[in-house]
Motif scaffolding. Structure first.
Motif, PDB file in Angstrom:
ATOM      1  N   ASN A   1       0.827  -1.214   0.000  1.00  0.00           N
ATOM      2  CA  ASN A   1       0.000   0.000   0.000  1.00  0.00           C
ATOM      3  C   ASN A   1       0.857   1.258   0.000  1.00  0.00           C
ATOM      4  OD1 ASN A   1      -2.089  -1.789   0.192  1.00  0.00           O
ATOM      5  ND2 ASN A   1      -2.584  -1.369   2.327  1.00  0.00           N
ATOM      6  N   LEU A   2       1.905   1.252   0.833  1.00  0.00           N
ATOM      7  CA  LEU A   2       2.801   2.414   0.922  1.00  0.00           C
ATOM      8  C   LEU A   2       3.508   2.638  -0.416  1.00  0.00           C
ATOM      9  CD1 LEU A   2       4.190   4.620   2.617  1.00  0.00           C
ATOM     10  CD2 LEU A   2       5.853   2.908   3.353  1.00  0.00           C
ATOM     11  N   SER A   3       3.976   1.557  -1.033  1.00  0.00           N
ATOM     12  CA  SER A   3       4.664   1.664  -2.333  1.00  0.00           C
ATOM     13  C   SER A   3       3.763   2.297  -3.384  1.00  0.00           C
ATOM     14  CB  SER A   3       5.110   0.279  -2.819  1.00  0.00           C
ATOM     15  OG  SER A   3       6.038  -0.270  -1.931  1.00  0.00           O
ATOM     16  N   ASP A   4       2.505   1.841  -3.433  1.00  0.00           N
ATOM     17  CA  ASP A   4       1.553   2.384  -4.419  1.00  0.00           C
ATOM     18  C   ASP A   4       1.356   3.887  -4.218  1.00  0.00           C
ATOM     19  OD1 ASP A   4       1.279  -0.123  -5.440  1.00  0.00           O
ATOM     20  OD2 ASP A   4      -0.626  -0.571  -4.450  1.00  0.00           O
ATOM     21  N   ARG A   5       1.141   4.280  -2.946  1.00  0.00           N
ATOM     22  CA  ARG A   5       0.898   5.699  -2.648  1.00  0.00           C
ATOM     23  C   ARG A   5       2.111   6.566  -2.987  1.00  0.00           C
ATOM     24  NH1 ARG A   5      -3.086   7.486   0.789  1.00  0.00           N
ATOM     25  NH2 ARG A   5      -2.208   9.484   0.174  1.00  0.00           N
ATOM     26  N   LEU A   6       3.297   6.100  -2.588  1.00  0.00           N
ATOM     27  CA  LEU A   6       4.510   6.893  -2.832  1.00  0.00           C
ATOM     28  C   LEU A   6       4.802   7.002  -4.319  1.00  0.00           C
ATOM     29  CD1 LEU A   6       6.926   5.695   0.011  1.00  0.00           C
ATOM     30  CD2 LEU A   6       5.657   7.830  -0.107  1.00  0.00           C
ATOM     31  N   ASN A   7       4.582   5.918  -5.057  1.00  0.00           N
ATOM     32  CA  ASN A   7       4.864   5.966  -6.493  1.00  0.00           C
ATOM     33  C   ASN A   7       3.940   6.922  -7.238  1.00  0.00           C
ATOM     34  OD1 ASN A   7       7.165   4.319  -6.886  1.00  0.00           O
ATOM     35  ND2 ASN A   7       5.945   2.519  -6.455  1.00  0.00           N
ATOM     36  N   LYS A   8       2.696   7.045  -6.777  1.00  0.00           N
ATOM     37  CA  LYS A   8       1.774   8.028  -7.374  1.00  0.00           C
ATOM     38  C   LYS A   8       2.275   9.449  -7.110  1.00  0.00           C
ATOM     39  CE  LYS A   8      -2.396   5.168  -7.208  1.00  0.00           C
ATOM     40  NZ  LYS A   8      -3.585   4.816  -6.416  1.00  0.00           N
ATOM     41  N   THR A   9       2.744   9.669  -5.876  1.00  0.00           N
ATOM     42  CA  THR A   9       3.274  10.994  -5.510  1.00  0.00           C
ATOM     43  C   THR A   9       4.499  11.331  -6.353  1.00  0.00           C
ATOM     44  OG1 THR A   9       2.506  10.688  -3.245  1.00  0.00           O
ATOM     45  CG2 THR A   9       4.175  12.374  -3.588  1.00  0.00           C
ATOM     46  N   PHE A  10       5.401  10.373  -6.511  1.00  0.00           N
ATOM     47  CA  PHE A  10       6.638  10.620  -7.244  1.00  0.00           C
ATOM     48  C   PHE A  10       6.387  10.802  -8.738  1.00  0.00           C
ATOM     49  CE2 PHE A  10       8.899   8.066  -3.727  1.00  0.00           C
ATOM     50  CZ  PHE A  10       8.968   9.205  -2.941  1.00  0.00           C
ATOM     51  N   LYS A  11       5.360  10.132  -9.238  1.00  0.00           N
ATOM     52  CA  LYS A  11       5.022  10.290 -10.656  1.00  0.00           C
ATOM     53  C   LYS A  11       4.647  11.745 -10.940  1.00  0.00           C
ATOM     54  CE  LYS A  11       2.356   7.875 -14.220  1.00  0.00           C
ATOM     55  NZ  LYS A  11       1.270   6.909 -14.483  1.00  0.00           N
ATOM     56  N   ALA A  12       3.902  12.329  -9.989  1.00  0.00           N
ATOM     57  CA  ALA A  12       3.484  13.723 -10.150  1.00  0.00           C
ATOM     58  C   ALA A  12       4.679  14.667 -10.063  1.00  0.00           C
ATOM     59  CB  ALA A  12       2.461  14.081  -9.076  1.00  0.00           C
ATOM     60  N   ILE A  13       5.593  14.373  -9.124  1.00  0.00           N
ATOM     61  CA  ILE A  13       6.711  15.310  -8.911  1.00  0.00           C
ATOM     62  C   ILE A  13       7.778  15.190  -9.997  1.00  0.00           C
ATOM     63  CG2 ILE A  13       8.337  14.024  -7.426  1.00  0.00           C
ATOM     64  CD1 ILE A  13       8.063  16.575  -5.529  1.00  0.00           C
ATOM     65  N   ARG A  14       7.855  13.994 -10.634  1.00  0.00           N
ATOM     66  CA  ARG A  14       8.816  13.835 -11.736  1.00  0.00           C
ATOM     67  C   ARG A  14       8.448  14.725 -12.915  1.00  0.00           C
ATOM     68  NH1 ARG A  14       8.401   8.081 -11.003  1.00  0.00           N
ATOM     69  NH2 ARG A  14      10.183   7.259  -9.859  1.00  0.00           N
ATOM     70  N   GLY A  15       7.154  15.004 -13.039  1.00  0.00           N
ATOM     71  CA  GLY A  15       6.693  15.822 -14.151  1.00  0.00           C
ATOM     72  C   GLY A  15       6.956  17.313 -13.987  1.00  0.00           C
TER      73      GLY A  15
ATOM     74  N   GLY B   1       9.012  20.714 -13.884  1.00  0.00           N
ATOM     75  CA  GLY B   1      10.243  21.239 -14.484  1.00  0.00           C
ATOM     76  C   GLY B   1      11.283  21.564 -13.420  1.00  0.00           C
ATOM     77  N   ARG B   2      10.815  22.152 -12.333  1.00  0.00           N
ATOM     78  CA  ARG B   2      11.713  22.423 -11.206  1.00  0.00           C
ATOM     79  C   ARG B   2      10.916  22.297  -9.919  1.00  0.00           C
ATOM     80  NH1 ARG B   2      11.806  27.701  -9.140  1.00  0.00           N
ATOM     81  NH2 ARG B   2      10.155  29.023  -9.988  1.00  0.00           N
ATOM     82  N   LEU B   3      11.620  22.089  -8.837  1.00  0.00           N
ATOM     83  CA  LEU B   3      10.958  21.929  -7.550  1.00  0.00           C
ATOM     84  C   LEU B   3      10.984  23.233  -6.773  1.00  0.00           C
ATOM     85  CD1 LEU B   3      12.072  18.410  -6.274  1.00  0.00           C
ATOM     86  CD2 LEU B   3      10.057  19.045  -7.555  1.00  0.00           C
ATOM     87  N   THR B   4       9.854  23.567  -6.219  1.00  0.00           N
ATOM     88  CA  THR B   4       9.742  24.773  -5.404  1.00  0.00           C
ATOM     89  C   THR B   4       9.285  24.364  -4.009  1.00  0.00           C
ATOM     90  OG1 THR B   4       7.409  25.049  -5.981  1.00  0.00           O
ATOM     91  CG2 THR B   4       9.033  26.089  -7.441  1.00  0.00           C
ATOM     92  N   GLU B   5       9.313  25.315  -3.083  1.00  0.00           N
ATOM     93  CA  GLU B   5       8.836  25.014  -1.729  1.00  0.00           C
ATOM     94  C   GLU B   5       7.388  24.562  -1.770  1.00  0.00           C
ATOM     95  OE1 GLU B   5       9.597  27.264   1.803  1.00  0.00           O
ATOM     96  OE2 GLU B   5      11.324  28.238   0.896  1.00  0.00           O
ATOM     97  N   SER B   6       6.630  25.138  -2.718  1.00  0.00           N
ATOM     98  CA  SER B   6       5.207  24.833  -2.818  1.00  0.00           C
ATOM     99  C   SER B   6       4.956  23.387  -3.246  1.00  0.00           C
ATOM    100  CB  SER B   6       4.537  25.794  -3.813  1.00  0.00           C
ATOM    101  OG  SER B   6       3.206  25.401  -4.037  1.00  0.00           O
ATOM    102  N   ASN B   7       5.609  22.951  -4.378  1.00  0.00           N
ATOM    103  CA  ASN B   7       5.308  21.584  -4.821  1.00  0.00           C
ATOM    104  C   ASN B   7       5.996  20.527  -3.948  1.00  0.00           C
ATOM    105  OD1 ASN B   7       7.908  21.643  -5.966  1.00  0.00           O
ATOM    106  ND2 ASN B   7       7.114  22.142  -8.016  1.00  0.00           N
ATOM    107  N   ILE B   8       7.095  20.885  -3.265  1.00  0.00           N
ATOM    108  CA  ILE B   8       7.712  19.974  -2.301  1.00  0.00           C
ATOM    109  C   ILE B   8       6.761  19.777  -1.119  1.00  0.00           C
ATOM    110  CG2 ILE B   8       9.527  19.793  -0.528  1.00  0.00           C
ATOM    111  CD1 ILE B   8      11.469  20.937  -2.634  1.00  0.00           C
ATOM    112  N   LYS B   9       6.133  20.891  -0.696  1.00  0.00           N
ATOM    113  CA  LYS B   9       5.182  20.835   0.419  1.00  0.00           C
ATOM    114  C   LYS B   9       4.005  19.923   0.071  1.00  0.00           C
ATOM    115  CE  LYS B   9       2.835  23.994   3.609  1.00  0.00           C
ATOM    116  NZ  LYS B   9       2.440  25.395   3.853  1.00  0.00           N
ATOM    117  N   ASP B  10       3.495  20.041  -1.179  1.00  0.00           N
ATOM    118  CA  ASP B  10       2.382  19.189  -1.624  1.00  0.00           C
ATOM    119  C   ASP B  10       2.792  17.711  -1.620  1.00  0.00           C
ATOM    120  OD1 ASP B  10       0.808  21.384  -1.983  1.00  0.00           O
ATOM    121  OD2 ASP B  10       1.153  21.537  -4.147  1.00  0.00           O
TER     122      ASP B  10
END
Length: 461
Positions: free
Chosen positions: A4-18, A20-29
């Motif tokens: 269950n944890l793997s599924d949830r984390l992989n969904k989160t990482f899929k979104a963050i891989r997309g 262009g750059r990481l900001t405090e805002s999208n890191i917080k999300d």
């Protein structure tokens, strides 16, 4: 474990891989999703808070912003932090004492303590080449003594007999003296369990501990109890100096909260994890490798170690040479390959350790695959030696006899012969080293229980 944890984390990482750059805002999300995933996995709240704080500190600093691939850098931080929470590095058993090294094993009733001792005895004998003796000081449950004796026979280690009328301390001392006489390397001591931790239980294990001074005191705990497992281990550690934890029943735990909470709460390492009832279903716990499994990156090192330990190297080499030279492949070879896969934990056991396979978990039924393996095995065992070597002779009446002998049906026998014919064609492509042709043929033709997946996953190409 951790599905269950793997599924949830992989969904989160899929979104963050997309991004262009990481900001405090999208890191917080992203961290909000990670926090929720950890809490749903039943990780203890203090552990979650500490984990999120540390990841945030690293993620909003230079480490990510200066990276060419911010998404990957963020995932790397999460992986490293997961490994740190679980203990950073594997901690092996300490045998730096005069033999016999005494390993005292304690735990609550029903956690799988006695079974774990049988597994550990087998692991020490086969992997560490130790001469092992086991003894039970559980005088409250005569059945536990008998169970340990049966396990000792199964894994072929020495058993020191005891009875319910004896004092646990006397049992331990006598077993220790006998182990010395027989030049035993490791003495595994089973202790009494209770339904909950109480004063009587604690006083007894303290007496046992002080009488034999074990080099390792391991606490066996059921992973399915989640963060309660960590709290139980802490209560026990407050009364006795634990050196490590064995986490059991991980095959039935889809959350993994215990594994992520124990080290942080108790300060003690997880030394082994058990998955299943089989005596070889025990493996050393590697925090860094487990972090990789959680994030769907696999655990190839453990897979290689398992293959080296469980696969008959001479048979494997002989089979490879036979196929390379002639391309010949009969039903005895087919049976041998099925048994090698089963020795490695079956299809389900391989899934979590292969990179890129996490996306296929929902499409693979490990139990179904194992049942299919057993059916195929029964069918081949019902054949004569000639039929196994020359399957072409198996026609109508032979098929009916084989089906009756294996408790299957003629269509089952036909299915096996069809699978064998396909495998035989692939093996012929290996003649002379044609591995590329073989891999091309394998695409889309994965083992039973893994059908309908259309080709090999990215991590296996």
């Amino acid at each position: 474990m951790f599905d269950n944890l793997s599924d949830r984390l992989n969904k989160t990482f899929k979104a963050i891989r997309g991004q262009g750059r990481l900001t405090e805002s999208n890191i917080k999300d992203a961290l909000r999703d990670v926090r929720r995933a950890l809490l749903e996995a039943d990780v203890a709240l203090p552990v979650v808070k500490s984990f999120i704080t540390k990841v945030q500190e690293r993620a909003v600093g230079q480490e990510v912003s200066s990276s060419l691939n911010p998404g990957q850098a963020f995932i790397k931080i999460v992986r490293e932090q997961l490994a740190e929470v679980m203990g950073a590095e594997a901690e092996p058993l300490n045998f730096n004492v005069e033999p016999p090294a005494v390993v005292m094993v304690a735990g609550l009733q029903g956690a799988g303590k006695t079974t774990s001792i049988g597994k550990l005895a087998k692991w020490l004998k086969e992997r560490e080449k130790k001469k092992v003796m086991v003894v039970s000081a559980d005088v409250y449950r005569p059945a536990a003594i008998k169970q340990l004796e049966t396990l000792a026979e199964q894994v072929d280690v020495l058993f020191y007999p005891s009875t319910a009328e004896q004092d646990p301390v006397d049992i331990a001392r006598n077993a220790h003296a006998e182990a010395k006489k027989q030049f035993v390397d490791v003495l595994l001591l089973d202790t009494a369990g209770r339904l909950h931790i109480d004063n009587e239980m604690m006083q007894e294990v303290q007496r046992l501990h002080s009488s034999i001074n074990p080099c390792e005191t391991l606490f066996v705990v059921d992973s399915m109890t989640g963060q309660d497992a960590a709290n139980t281990a802490k209560a026990f550690n407050d009364a006795l100096p634990l050196t490590g934890v064995i986490l059991t029943k991980t095959d039935g735990d889809a959350r993994g909260g215990a594994a992520l909470s124990i080290r942080e709460i108790t300060g003690k390492p997880i030394k082994f994890i058990g998955a299943g009832e089989k005596t070889d279903a025990l493996e050393p716990f590697h925090p860094d490798r487990m972090a990789g499994r959680i994030l769907g990156m696999g655990d190839v090192l453990s897979l290689i170690e398992e293959a080296e330990a469980k696969i008959d190297q001479k048979k494997a080499q002989k089979f490879a040479q036979k196929v390379q030279k002639s391309g010949q492949f009969d039903l005895e070879d087919f049976l041998e390959q099925l048994q090698q896969i089963n020795n490695m934990g079956g299809v389900g056991g391989l899934m979590g350790k292969l990179p890129g396979m996490d996306q296929l978990k929902g499409q693979v039924d490990g139990d179904k695959a194992e049942k299919e393996f057993k059916r195929l095995e029964a069918i081949i065992y019902s054949m004569t030696k000639q039929e196994r070597r020359f399957p072409a002779v198996i026609k109508g009446s032979r098929k009916r006899r084989i089906a009756a002998g294996s408790g299957t049906s003629v269509p089952d026998v036909n299915r096996l012969l069809k699978q064998f014919t396909q495998m035989q064609k692939m093996m012929k492509k290996m003649k002379g080293g044609g591995m590329k042709n073989l891999m091309r043929g394998l695409a889309g033709k994965l083992p039973p229980g893994m059908g309908g997946m259309g080709g090999l996953p990215p991590g296996m190409r």
